[in-house]
Design a protein around this motif. Sequence first.
Motif, mmCIF file in Angstrom:
data_model
loop_
_atom_site.group_PDB
_atom_site.id
_atom_site.type_symbol
_atom_site.label_atom_id
_atom_site.label_comp_id
_atom_site.label_asym_id
_atom_site.label_seq_id
_atom_site.Cartn_x
_atom_site.Cartn_y
_atom_site.Cartn_z
ATOM 1 N N ALA A 1 47.241 -8.467 -53.756
ATOM 2 C CA ALA A 1 47.338 -9.922 -53.584
ATOM 3 C C ALA A 1 47.321 -10.313 -52.110
ATOM 4 O O ALA A 1 46.822 -11.385 -51.746
ATOM 5 C CB ALA A 1 48.610 -10.451 -54.249
ATOM 6 N N THR A 2 47.821 -9.435 -51.250
ATOM 7 C CA THR A 2 47.832 -9.736 -49.818
ATOM 8 C C THR A 2 46.434 -9.668 -49.207
ATOM 9 O O THR A 2 46.210 -10.172 -48.115
ATOM 10 C CB THR A 2 48.748 -8.757 -49.068
ATOM 11 N N LYS A 3 45.498 -9.011 -49.913
ATOM 12 C CA LYS A 3 44.124 -8.881 -49.415
ATOM 13 C C LYS A 3 43.194 -9.942 -50.007
ATOM 14 O O LYS A 3 42.028 -10.011 -49.623
ATOM 15 C CB LYS A 3 43.566 -7.497 -49.771
ATOM 16 N N LEU A 4 43.730 -10.739 -50.921
ATOM 17 C CA LEU A 4 42.914 -11.726 -51.620
ATOM 18 C C LEU A 4 43.116 -13.096 -50.986
ATOM 19 O O LEU A 4 44.234 -13.592 -50.908
ATOM 20 C CB LEU A 4 43.324 -11.766 -53.100
ATOM 21 N N GLY A 5 42.026 -13.706 -50.529
ATOM 22 C CA GLY A 5 42.120 -14.994 -49.851
ATOM 23 C C GLY A 5 42.002 -16.168 -50.810
ATOM 24 O O GLY A 5 41.806 -16.019 -52.013
ATOM 25 N N GLY A 6 42.130 -17.362 -50.254
ATOM 26 C CA GLY A 6 41.910 -18.578 -51.019
ATOM 27 C C GLY A 6 43.162 -19.229 -51.559
ATOM 28 O O GLY A 6 43.086 -20.252 -52.253
ATOM 29 N N PHE A 7 44.332 -18.668 -51.260
ATOM 30 C CA PHE A 7 45.588 -19.272 -51.692
ATOM 31 C C PHE A 7 46.676 -18.867 -50.707
ATOM 32 O O PHE A 7 46.511 -17.942 -49.910
ATOM 33 C CB PHE A 7 45.968 -18.841 -53.109
ATOM 34 N N ASN A 8 47.797 -19.555 -50.782
ATOM 35 C CA ASN A 8 48.914 -19.269 -49.893
ATOM 36 C C ASN A 8 50.124 -18.794 -50.689
ATOM 37 O O ASN A 8 50.335 -19.200 -51.831
ATOM 38 C CB ASN A 8 49.313 -20.527 -49.108
ATOM 39 N N ASP A 9 50.908 -17.940 -50.065
ATOM 40 C CA ASP A 9 52.190 -17.520 -50.627
ATOM 41 C C ASP A 9 53.219 -17.624 -49.500
ATOM 42 O O ASP A 9 53.107 -16.928 -48.488
ATOM 43 C CB ASP A 9 52.118 -16.081 -51.153
ATOM 44 N N PRO A 10 54.215 -18.497 -49.657
ATOM 45 C CA PRO A 10 55.216 -18.651 -48.594
ATOM 46 C C PRO A 10 56.126 -17.440 -48.448
ATOM 47 O O PRO A 10 56.818 -17.312 -47.431
ATOM 48 C CB PRO A 10 56.016 -19.879 -49.057
ATOM 49 N N ASN A 11 56.135 -16.563 -49.411
ATOM 50 C CA ASN A 11 57.022 -15.400 -49.384
ATOM 51 C C ASN A 11 56.268 -14.136 -48.984
ATOM 52 O O ASN A 11 55.081 -13.995 -49.266
ATOM 53 C CB ASN A 11 57.671 -15.178 -50.748
ATOM 54 N N ARG A 12 56.992 -13.236 -48.355
ATOM 55 C CA ARG A 12 56.403 -11.977 -47.907
ATOM 56 C C ARG A 12 56.166 -11.046 -49.088
ATOM 57 O O ARG A 12 57.030 -10.874 -49.939
ATOM 58 C CB ARG A 12 57.334 -11.291 -46.901
ATOM 59 N N ASN A 13 54.979 -10.451 -49.129
ATOM 60 C CA ASN A 13 54.656 -9.402 -50.088
ATOM 61 C C ASN A 13 54.594 -8.078 -49.326
ATOM 62 O O ASN A 13 54.014 -8.012 -48.236
ATOM 63 C CB ASN A 13 53.316 -9.683 -50.763
ATOM 64 N N TYR A 14 55.170 -7.036 -49.897
ATOM 65 C CA TYR A 14 55.266 -5.787 -49.157
ATOM 66 C C TYR A 14 55.321 -4.594 -50.133
ATOM 67 O O TYR A 14 55.773 -4.728 -51.274
ATOM 68 C CB TYR A 14 56.502 -5.781 -48.263
ATOM 69 N N PRO A 15 54.865 -3.441 -49.690
ATOM 70 C CA PRO A 15 54.926 -2.248 -50.541
ATOM 71 C C PRO A 15 56.267 -1.547 -50.426
ATOM 72 O O PRO A 15 56.882 -1.517 -49.349
ATOM 73 C CB PRO A 15 53.795 -1.375 -49.984
ATOM 74 N N VAL A 16 56.734 -0.983 -51.525
ATOM 75 C CA VAL A 16 57.922 -0.143 -51.545
ATOM 76 C C VAL A 16 57.496 1.241 -52.021
ATOM 77 O O VAL A 16 56.941 1.389 -53.111
ATOM 78 C CB VAL A 16 59.003 -0.720 -52.477
ATOM 79 N N LYS A 17 57.752 2.229 -51.196
ATOM 80 C CA LYS A 17 57.294 3.587 -51.492
ATOM 81 C C LYS A 17 58.236 4.284 -52.465
ATOM 82 O O LYS A 17 59.453 4.144 -52.395
ATOM 83 C CB LYS A 17 57.188 4.394 -50.199
ATOM 84 N N GLY A 18 57.653 5.038 -53.363
ATOM 85 C CA GLY A 18 58.418 5.880 -54.269
ATOM 86 C C GLY A 18 57.851 7.282 -54.293
ATOM 87 O O GLY A 18 56.662 7.485 -54.021
ATOM 88 N N GLN A 19 58.690 8.247 -54.597
ATOM 89 C CA GLN A 19 58.244 9.639 -54.745
ATOM 90 C C GLN A 19 58.901 10.217 -55.984
ATOM 91 O O GLN A 19 60.112 10.108 -56.172
ATOM 92 C CB GLN A 19 58.612 10.467 -53.518
ATOM 93 N N VAL A 20 58.089 10.820 -56.847
ATOM 94 C CA VAL A 20 58.604 11.436 -58.070
ATOM 95 C C VAL A 20 58.019 12.833 -58.228
ATOM 96 O O VAL A 20 56.962 13.150 -57.679
ATOM 97 C CB VAL A 20 58.267 10.592 -59.325
ATOM 98 N N VAL A 21 58.746 13.640 -58.993
ATOM 99 C CA VAL A 21 58.299 14.996 -59.297
ATOM 100 C C VAL A 21 58.009 15.060 -60.792
ATOM 101 O O VAL A 21 58.882 14.769 -61.617
ATOM 102 C CB VAL A 21 59.374 16.030 -58.919
ATOM 103 N N HIS A 22 56.788 15.410 -61.135
ATOM 104 C CA HIS A 22 56.381 15.568 -62.535
ATOM 105 C C HIS A 22 56.546 17.046 -62.886
ATOM 106 O O HIS A 22 55.930 17.910 -62.258
ATOM 107 C CB HIS A 22 54.924 15.127 -62.706
#
Length: 358
Positions: A195-216
């Motif tokens: 969504a942060t790479k898609l133009g044409g609209f505004n979002d007043p709030n910050r969008n950000y990635p949260v990293k996770g790590q799992v073991v299968h």
Amino acid sequence: MASPKIVVLGAGVSGLTTALELKKNLQNVSITVAGQYLPGDMDVTYTSPFAGANWHTFSEDDDYELQEFDKPGYFKFLELANEPKSGVWIKKSFAYLTNESFEESGRDPSKFFKWYRNFVQDFEIIDSKDLPDGIALGFSFKGVVITVPIYLNYLLSNCLDAGIDIKRTKRLASVQQAKNMFDADYVINCTGLLATKLGGFNDPNRNYPVKGQVVHVSNNARYKMSVSMFAPDYPDELFYIMPRKEGGCIIGGCVSQNVEHLDEDKGLTQRIIQRALKYVPELVDDNFQGNAKHIDIIKVNVGLRPAREGGVRVEQDSQHEWLYHNYGAGGGGYQGSFGFSAKIVKLIQKKIRGFTNL
């Protein structure tokens, strides 16, 4: 009057579920799901395949909006567990709070026993004599776990069966480009992390990635479990284990906003394994479902969660009456997917009430 055309951007759990729920409620509407990635693809920006996936709401007692989003998914996934093709499995779920975390919380049990104790099925507070060593409080309830590769393809198959078009696209520059490309009357933005790479609209709030790590791992466990811990040296870490219906487990993890790189943290992998051996000893019990006597790692996965300050955005756009948003769910995309979709359906139904035969 012609029936409206809807394009849903994003083929993750939110996009596919939204498309399906729209089609169920608006059968004469033409719906296309357009995504740069589709089930079966693996890319760090396509976050749905990396999820552990279960139902265990993150909503606090006063977060009524998120509660209403999460409630429908609990019962829907219990229902889907009766469908062999879904990859959903009913599994007793245990939640524990360590002694250190209990002290850190001011020894207030109400901070641990959340609102859903009166909502989920078979909720039970665990007697202190039955708690594992080092655990101050615990409860269990009837829960679900979801094998995401199976479930995403299940959603995709249901979309195709319902007459929904699935289209792979290049990365789109804007929501307007999507509207024009598909000659759509309405655009539903379910693009998650993109969504942060898609133009044409505004979002007043910050969008950000949260990293996770799992073991299968190939080892099996009796129950789904999570442990809330206070570990000052590793403040972003927690422990959870999710058995898979087809065998094996997903074990985590972390919730880190430090995404300088997506390489495996080998130290975290070892800590995950140590916690698993501590809290889930049957993992290496060869008398339990033929487990190996060691942790048999299939793969270590590092992925991202699409988070947003203020929580998920599910609403009509304030500038474009044809644009609707459903993104920013963080780690709650699966459990909230049916609640998010239900709101989108209501908004679209209200908007297109003037069309005939809907």
